[in-house]
Design an enzyme around this catalytic site. Structure first.
Site, PDB file in Angstrom:
ATOM      1  N   GLU A 270      41.846 -49.508  -1.311  1.00 36.55           N
ATOM      2  CA  GLU A 270      42.474 -50.660  -1.611  1.00 36.55           C
ATOM      3  C   GLU A 270      43.479 -50.773  -0.244  1.00 36.55           C
ATOM      4  OE1 GLU A 270      45.104 -53.624  -4.623  1.00 36.55           O
ATOM      5  OE2 GLU A 270      44.567 -51.540  -4.880  1.00 36.55           O
ATOM      6  N   HIS A 291      26.575 -29.828  -9.889  1.00 34.79           N
ATOM      7  CA  HIS A 291      25.189 -29.815 -10.404  1.00 34.79           C
ATOM      8  C   HIS A 291      24.684 -31.363 -10.613  1.00 34.79           C
ATOM      9  CE1 HIS A 291      25.447 -25.666 -12.234  1.00 34.79           C
ATOM     10  NE2 HIS A 291      26.736 -25.844 -12.037  1.00 34.79           N
ATOM     11  N   LYS A 402      41.349 -62.330  -8.304  1.00 37.31           N
ATOM     12  CA  LYS A 402      42.223 -62.686  -9.198  1.00 37.31           C
ATOM     13  C   LYS A 402      42.297 -64.296  -9.214  1.00 37.31           C
ATOM     14  CE  LYS A 402      45.304 -58.818  -8.892  1.00 37.31           C
ATOM     15  NZ  LYS A 402      46.757 -58.352  -8.582  1.00 37.31           N
TER      16      LYS A 402
END
Length: 429
Positions: A270, A291, A402
């Site tokens: 951000e 792994h 938003k």
């Protein structure tokens, strides 16, 4: 915090950063440090975060949490309003269980609330604006669940918010204990403040230790990447990104620091992902992801650096002797020795393939060292933002989403919401 950038050098990584390049970059680091110091001194927006070790008030935090008696704390926030608290809770040995409501997945929210003894659960609701849709929605759901269970939510709720807004008004109306979000500190930089420190205060954690560790790291900020671990990390990651290493895999070798990698991902993405630059933060856990993800980082596209983090000291568990064929070498050693061997083998594996990696070490996972690690990464991020020449403390892409979501829910007229209907579709059923 100690940072070893040796495996990012051109003598190891292809392409890497030459010592001469680092020396030239250090001149820019010196200039950036002057800008950062001035911003801290003037408490400018964003830079004020790096003053928190000095400005945070542990007594005010303790006074706010003192009326609350709980076995479980439910942190209701999103992004930086929750990740700092989750990082502290997962890293430190607290006296309470801590959960977060940082998403609005209805199945998860209901399952979590149903699993808690709400009569022994406290809420910490965090929103600077007091109007964050996800946070307020989850709070309303949690409040209703408490009321349905016959629990007086007003006796079990702490609020951290701004001077104005719906949440502030609610706190005043119901006489809830309330803390102020720190002025000029974006949420993703707020772990060492009233946003996240209440979790430590409620759980018997060492709030002063967190701030003292951060303060020690702050004192280590100088005008040179060769003297400051935080600046060494920030400058080196920037230099590697300029050479095409556009992914930064944060890989702690301690289960207690797994959430730290998630906190780092928000901070890095951000803050720095603007104007076509930055690094994509990936979250990994050593030794588990040796792994899985390590295959990509060692043999995939040449675009990923790896940040390896470990504590030098930890508890340990002995490995019993065994007569199983091929496993006798494990007997007499310990899980800690095995984990350290995995760490060093991963580091060497990446270096042998010419892939840059940076080692970050702390003495142990405790309040002091965690505070230093959090502060160090924040300072590294601020320095990197100065070098990228981006506005580190804004988040315009987040705000766009938003506004679109709010418009879809009928929260006002927002042109961003119209883009939802304009979506290009090619459906395969």
């Amino acid at each position: 915090m100690e940072v070893d950038i040796g495996n990012a050098l051109g003598s190891v990584a292809t392409p890497g950063v030459s010592r001469g390049s680092l020396e030239r970059l250090d001149e820019r680091v010196a200039d950036a440090h002057e800008r950062i110091e001035a911003g801290i001194g003037d408490r400018e927006h964003g830079y004020a975060a790096l003053a928190l070790p000095e400005t945070a008030d542990p007594d005010a935090i303790r006074a706010a949490v003192d009326p609350i008696d709980c076995d479980t704390l439910l942190v209701v926030g999103i992004g930086g309003s929750a990740l700092g608290a989750a990082t502290i809770a997962d890293a430190l040995d607290l006296d309470i269980d801590v959960h977060t409501l940082d998403n609005v997945d209805p199945d998860h929210t209901r399952t979590l609330l149903d699993s808690l003894d709400l009569s022994r659960t406290a809420l910490h609701v965090v929103s600077r604006s007091g109007t964050t849709a996800e946070t307020l929605a989850n709070f309303l759901v949690a409040r209703e669940a408490m009321e349905s269970a016959g629990v007086d939510w007003t006796e079990r709720t702490l609020v951290t918010t701004g001077e104005e807004g719906n949440l502030r008004g609610l706190a005043e109306r119901h006489d809830l204990p309330a803390l102020d979000v720190p002025a000029g500190v974006p949420g993703r930089f707020s772990a060492l403040s009233t946003v996240a420190l209440p979790v430590a205060a409620l759980g018997g954690g060492d709030v002063e230790g967190l701030l003292a560790g951060a303060g020690a790291e702050a004192e280590g900020l100088t005008g040179s990447l060769f003297e400051s671990p935080a600046y060494a990390y920030g400058a080196t990651t920037y230099a590697l990104a300029q050479r095409g290493w556009r992914v930064n895999a944060m890989m702690p070798y301690a289960e207690s620091l797994e959430t730290f990698a998630e906190w780092f991902a928000q901070l890095w993405a951000e803050s720095l992902g603007k104007e076509g630059v930055g690094q994509l933060p990936a979250r990994a856990l050593g030794a588990t992801d040796q792994h899985s993800q390590l295959q990509l980082y060692r043999a995939g596209p040449r675009d990923a650096m790896v940040s390896l983090v470990r504590p030098r000291e930890r508890g340990d568990v002995s490995i019993p002797e065994t007569d199983l064929e091929g496993l006798s070498y494990l007997g007499g050693s310990s899980l800690g020795e095995l984990l350290d061997a995995e760490f060093e083998a991963t580091e060497a594996s990446l270096a042998a393939a010419g892939r840059p990696n940076v080692r970050v070490e702390i003495d142990r996972v405790d309040a002091h060292e965690l505070g230093g690690l959090l502060y160090g990464m924040e300072a590294a991020c601020v320095l990197a933002g100065e070098l990228y020449l981006v506005p580190t403390f804004t988040q315009p892409a987040v705000e766009w989403g938003k506004r679109a979501a709010r418009g879809l829910l009928g929260g006002g007229e927002f042109e961003e919401a119209a883009a939802v209907e304009e979506k290009e579709r090619l459906v395969v059923d």
